[in-house]
Scaffold this active site. Sequence first.
Site, mmCIF file in Angstrom:
data_model
loop_
_atom_site.group_PDB
_atom_site.id
_atom_site.type_symbol
_atom_site.label_atom_id
_atom_site.label_comp_id
_atom_site.label_asym_id
_atom_site.label_seq_id
_atom_site.Cartn_x
_atom_site.Cartn_y
_atom_site.Cartn_z
ATOM 1 N N SER A 96 1.688 15.846 0.650
ATOM 2 C CA SER A 96 2.738 16.681 0.055
ATOM 3 C C SER A 96 2.158 18.021 -0.385
ATOM 4 O O SER A 96 2.782 19.069 -0.204
ATOM 5 C CB SER A 96 3.340 15.982 -1.170
ATOM 6 O OG SER A 96 4.309 15.025 -0.779
ATOM 7 N N THR A 156 1.014 8.188 3.418
ATOM 8 C CA THR A 156 0.575 7.226 2.394
ATOM 9 C C THR A 156 -0.031 5.995 3.065
ATOM 10 O O THR A 156 -1.117 5.531 2.690
ATOM 11 C CB THR A 156 1.743 6.829 1.477
ATOM 12 O OG1 THR A 156 2.402 8.015 1.035
ATOM 13 C CG2 THR A 156 1.251 6.047 0.277
ATOM 14 N N GLY A 175 9.668 11.981 -2.238
ATOM 15 C CA GLY A 175 10.239 10.636 -2.135
ATOM 16 C C GLY A 175 9.422 9.591 -2.871
ATOM 17 O O GLY A 175 8.290 9.813 -3.274
ATOM 18 N N ASP A 176 10.039 8.453 -3.073
ATOM 19 C CA ASP A 176 9.391 7.242 -3.587
ATOM 20 C C ASP A 176 10.347 6.120 -3.164
ATOM 21 O O ASP A 176 11.129 6.292 -2.217
ATOM 22 C CB ASP A 176 9.192 7.315 -5.115
ATOM 23 C CG ASP A 176 8.261 6.212 -5.634
ATOM 24 O OD1 ASP A 176 7.037 6.341 -5.468
ATOM 25 O OD2 ASP A 176 8.745 5.201 -6.191
ATOM 26 N N LYS A 187 4.068 17.364 -9.961
ATOM 27 C CA LYS A 187 4.256 16.896 -8.586
ATOM 28 C C LYS A 187 4.354 15.390 -8.616
ATOM 29 O O LYS A 187 3.525 14.706 -9.219
ATOM 30 C CB LYS A 187 3.040 17.318 -7.727
ATOM 31 C CG LYS A 187 3.154 16.892 -6.274
ATOM 32 C CD LYS A 187 3.958 17.879 -5.472
ATOM 33 C CE LYS A 187 4.472 17.326 -4.158
ATOM 34 N NZ LYS A 187 5.758 16.576 -4.282
ATOM 35 N N GLN A 221 0.466 9.272 -11.929
ATOM 36 C CA GLN A 221 0.480 10.371 -10.958
ATOM 37 C C GLN A 221 -0.467 11.488 -11.381
ATOM 38 O O GLN A 221 -1.109 12.125 -10.533
ATOM 39 C CB GLN A 221 1.918 10.914 -10.839
ATOM 40 C CG GLN A 221 2.159 11.788 -9.622
ATOM 41 C CD GLN A 221 2.449 10.990 -8.373
ATOM 42 O OE1 GLN A 221 3.225 10.034 -8.404
ATOM 43 N NE2 GLN A 221 1.847 11.356 -7.266
ATOM 44 N N LYS A 257 -3.906 10.427 -10.299
ATOM 45 C CA LYS A 257 -3.930 10.362 -8.835
ATOM 46 C C LYS A 257 -4.014 11.771 -8.249
ATOM 47 O O LYS A 257 -4.836 12.051 -7.376
ATOM 48 C CB LYS A 257 -2.647 9.676 -8.344
ATOM 49 C CG LYS A 257 -2.546 9.532 -6.837
ATOM 50 C CD LYS A 257 -1.120 9.254 -6.367
ATOM 51 C CE LYS A 257 -0.534 8.011 -7.002
ATOM 52 N NZ LYS A 257 0.749 7.609 -6.333
ATOM 53 N N ASN A 264 8.467 2.725 3.614
ATOM 54 C CA ASN A 264 7.660 3.812 4.169
ATOM 55 C C ASN A 264 6.164 3.502 4.120
ATOM 56 O O ASN A 264 5.453 3.640 5.118
ATOM 57 C CB ASN A 264 7.971 5.109 3.410
ATOM 58 C CG ASN A 264 7.051 6.232 3.829
ATOM 59 O OD1 ASN A 264 6.047 6.508 3.182
ATOM 60 N ND2 ASN A 264 7.354 6.870 4.949
ATOM 61 N N LYS A 288 7.262 12.564 -12.352
ATOM 62 C CA LYS A 288 7.996 11.519 -11.619
ATOM 63 C C LYS A 288 9.450 11.584 -12.078
ATOM 64 O O LYS A 288 9.729 12.012 -13.192
ATOM 65 C CB LYS A 288 7.440 10.129 -11.944
ATOM 66 C CG LYS A 288 7.712 9.092 -10.895
ATOM 67 C CD LYS A 288 6.708 9.172 -9.757
ATOM 68 C CE LYS A 288 7.033 8.292 -8.599
ATOM 69 N NZ LYS A 288 5.914 8.229 -7.634
HETATM 70 P P1 NDP Z 1 10.577 2.261 0.213
HETATM 71 O O1 NDP Z 1 11.830 2.372 -0.527
HETATM 72 O O2 NDP Z 1 10.443 2.917 1.527
HETATM 73 O O3 NDP Z 1 10.173 0.728 0.407
HETATM 74 C C1 NDP Z 1 10.010 -0.101 -0.685
HETATM 75 C C2 NDP Z 1 9.718 -1.506 -0.185
HETATM 76 O O4 NDP Z 1 9.345 -2.325 -1.281
HETATM 77 C C3 NDP Z 1 10.916 -2.166 0.444
HETATM 78 O O5 NDP Z 1 10.489 -3.086 1.412
HETATM 79 C C4 NDP Z 1 11.553 -2.864 -0.736
HETATM 80 O O6 NDP Z 1 12.383 -3.971 -0.398
HETATM 81 C C5 NDP Z 1 10.352 -3.340 -1.496
HETATM 82 N N1 NDP Z 1 10.698 -3.406 -2.931
HETATM 83 C C6 NDP Z 1 11.149 -2.410 -3.701
HETATM 84 N N2 NDP Z 1 11.412 -2.816 -4.945
HETATM 85 C C7 NDP Z 1 11.136 -4.116 -4.956
HETATM 86 C C8 NDP Z 1 11.210 -5.104 -5.963
HETATM 87 N N3 NDP Z 1 11.630 -4.822 -7.208
HETATM 88 N N4 NDP Z 1 10.795 -6.343 -5.614
HETATM 89 C C9 NDP Z 1 10.347 -6.610 -4.364
HETATM 90 N N5 NDP Z 1 10.276 -5.721 -3.374
HETATM 91 C C10 NDP Z 1 10.668 -4.492 -3.665
HETATM 92 O O7 NDP Z 1 9.436 2.798 -0.792
HETATM 93 P P2 NDP Z 1 7.956 3.261 -0.461
HETATM 94 O O8 NDP Z 1 7.414 2.511 0.683
HETATM 95 O O9 NDP Z 1 7.951 4.725 -0.432
HETATM 96 O O10 NDP Z 1 7.197 2.837 -1.812
HETATM 97 C C11 NDP Z 1 6.544 1.595 -1.960
HETATM 98 C C12 NDP Z 1 5.526 1.686 -3.078
HETATM 99 O O11 NDP Z 1 4.564 2.710 -2.757
HETATM 100 C C13 NDP Z 1 6.089 2.082 -4.448
HETATM 101 O O12 NDP Z 1 5.304 1.473 -5.443
HETATM 102 C C14 NDP Z 1 5.849 3.591 -4.485
HETATM 103 O O13 NDP Z 1 5.798 4.061 -5.821
HETATM 104 C C15 NDP Z 1 4.488 3.669 -3.807
HETATM 105 N N6 NDP Z 1 4.106 4.948 -3.228
HETATM 106 C C16 NDP Z 1 4.904 5.602 -2.337
HETATM 107 C C17 NDP Z 1 4.483 6.783 -1.761
HETATM 108 C C18 NDP Z 1 5.274 7.474 -0.725
HETATM 109 O O14 NDP Z 1 4.776 8.487 -0.197
HETATM 110 N N7 NDP Z 1 6.449 7.019 -0.355
HETATM 111 C C19 NDP Z 1 3.206 7.393 -2.153
HETATM 112 C C20 NDP Z 1 2.412 6.583 -3.040
HETATM 113 C C21 NDP Z 1 2.866 5.424 -3.560
HETATM 114 P P3 NDP Z 1 13.977 -3.824 -0.441
HETATM 115 O O15 NDP Z 1 14.324 -3.010 0.766
HETATM 116 O O16 NDP Z 1 14.467 -5.201 -0.409
HETATM 117 O O17 NDP Z 1 14.284 -3.117 -1.740
HETATM 118 O O1 2IT Z 2 3.650 7.801 -5.859
HETATM 119 C C1 2IT Z 2 3.468 8.802 -5.139
HETATM 120 O O2 2IT Z 2 2.363 9.350 -5.062
HETATM 121 C C2 2IT Z 2 4.594 9.299 -4.349
HETATM 122 N N1 2IT Z 2 5.668 8.697 -4.372
HETATM 123 C C3 2IT Z 2 4.449 10.551 -3.536
HETATM 124 C C4 2IT Z 2 4.653 11.771 -4.394
HETATM 125 C C5 2IT Z 2 4.686 13.083 -3.663
HETATM 126 O O3 2IT Z 2 4.900 14.074 -4.370
HETATM 127 O O4 2IT Z 2 4.532 13.132 -2.449
#
Ligand code: NDP
Ligand code: 2IT
Length: 444
Positions: free
Chosen positions: A376, A209, A165-166, A90, A111, A114, A240, A126
């Site tokens: 999830s 999240t 998603g990520d 997952k 992961q 976690k 997100n 992943k």
């Molecule tokens: P999104 O794609 O929705 O948003 C990512 C954000 O981070 C955007 O604002 C983006 O800016 C910025 N970003 C991405 N890459 C870079 C980079 N190389 N340098 C600077 N800024 C960057 O992703 P999420 O919000 O889903 O994910 C954000 C973090 O949270 C990640 O580390 C992800 O692994 C983690 N995460 C996500 C979960 C989820 O449920 N979605 C769960 C747990 C962890 P820009 O638009 O300019 O690229």
């Molecule tokens: O980093 C993470 O935990 C996620 N991007 C969410 C993974 C999931 O299966 O919901």
Amino acid sequence: MSYAQEIYQHVVEKNAHEPEFCQAVKEVLDSIEPAIAVHEQDYRNVALLERMVEPERSVTFRVPWLDDNGVVRVNRGYRIQFNSAIGPYKGGLRFHPSVNQSILKFLGFEQTFKNSLTGLPIGGGKGGSDFDPKGKSDGEVMHFCQSFMTELYKYIGADRDVPAGDIGVGGREIGYLFGQYKRLTGVYEGVLTGKGLTFGGSLGRTQATGYGLIYMLEEMMRHHNQALQGKQAIVSGSGNVAIYAVEKAQAKGMKVVAMSDSNGYVYDPAGIKLDIVKEIKEVRRGRIREYAEIVDSAQYVEGSSIWKLPCEIALPCATQNELTLADMQALHDNGCRVVAEGANMPTTREATDYALEKGMIFMPGKAANAGGVATSALEMTQNSMRLSWTFDEVDQRLQRIMIDIYQKTADAANRYGCPHNYVLGANIAGFEKVAEAMVAQGVC
Ligand code: NDP
Ligand code: 2IT
């Protein structure tokens, strides 16, 4: 040399070209050393750590697709199935040009621990691609997702591996991926999470999240006799995780004064107006710079570190290694005493060590951002039961899960004589369950 250090050496020799993966392994192995010492011979006998640092399976595949000009484009797709000791693989899919094997292996490794911390039956995985959804039309994104799934469907399934998603993968992408999976297999099942609400998605997953991060923060602060009300915070990113962290933080009375994207940050001393951020990011897929064009009290700063701004609480919610030692020093100098990671491994090792040395309250991502994957897993449960819970039902469960993760993390830190070292606590608590399941299942 300790067993953990031996294995780290071995990982570096074998994966020298994978810096993020080596970094994630080092952090976990360093902090679980005391837990390993207790069972060292038993673990050595079954090569527990050797197996834990090697993905069970990783697939790489070609993803050809046609852009709007009729030009054939080719990207690389991946799925790392890291560990299935406690449940089906997952973990999310990341679409970003920086994606490579090292990044996905670090994410899959993290992961695993976690997912263990959530207390739910999910293994670690992943995947993703170096595809960049930015600037692509919906049609291009759909063609890419269909081609990506045309390879990926062979390796996934509701009881096998359940992606989500990520970075760069949200509701739109999950919808296209789901449609193609159904078409290829003829099976309607909960093979992905983060689905739309009309086809098996769970209420509350979009928020999970970010909300979970704030529930964790609140619980942690409560144990340090502090409240969230009135605290000034900085949240990096505007995707997100960042958006829903800000939403819940504001609902709890915190003042968030800055957010960012990969180009720069906006500073709004009057407090971020989240409806405007949502309109820019969720509706128009625009840049954070546009916020300062709309809001008079805000200023946009390109290319500089958001962590130089003063705050009491820092919530890195963008990407790995975005908060460096210099950033942590600046945060500390400016009075910040609390960091909780919404992103995965956003803080470098040096910065984390500095925060712990200075007695800052630091909650690592594998505990603090686990609310997303936990919800999830709740989506998977609802899919299996063929029913849907209300938003409140899901949100109540999420709150209980985050409080439980805090407790497990703090307990493990206490058991090993390092109270408030939540890095050590989360790594040990996550590790113990995976280790027990792996030992019980024999050499496999
Ligand atoms: P999104 O794609 O929705 O948003 C990512 C954000 O981070 C955007 O604002 C983006 O800016 C910025 N970003 C991405 N890459 C870079 C980079 N190389 N340098 C600077 N800024 C960057 O992703 P999420 O919000 O889903 O994910 C954000 C973090 O949270 C990640 O580390 C992800 O692994 C983690 N995460 C996500 C979960 C989820 O449920 N979605 C769960 C747990 C962890 P820009 O638009 O300019 O690229
Ligand atoms: O980093 C993470 O935990 C996620 N991007 C969410 C993974 C999931 O299966 O919901």
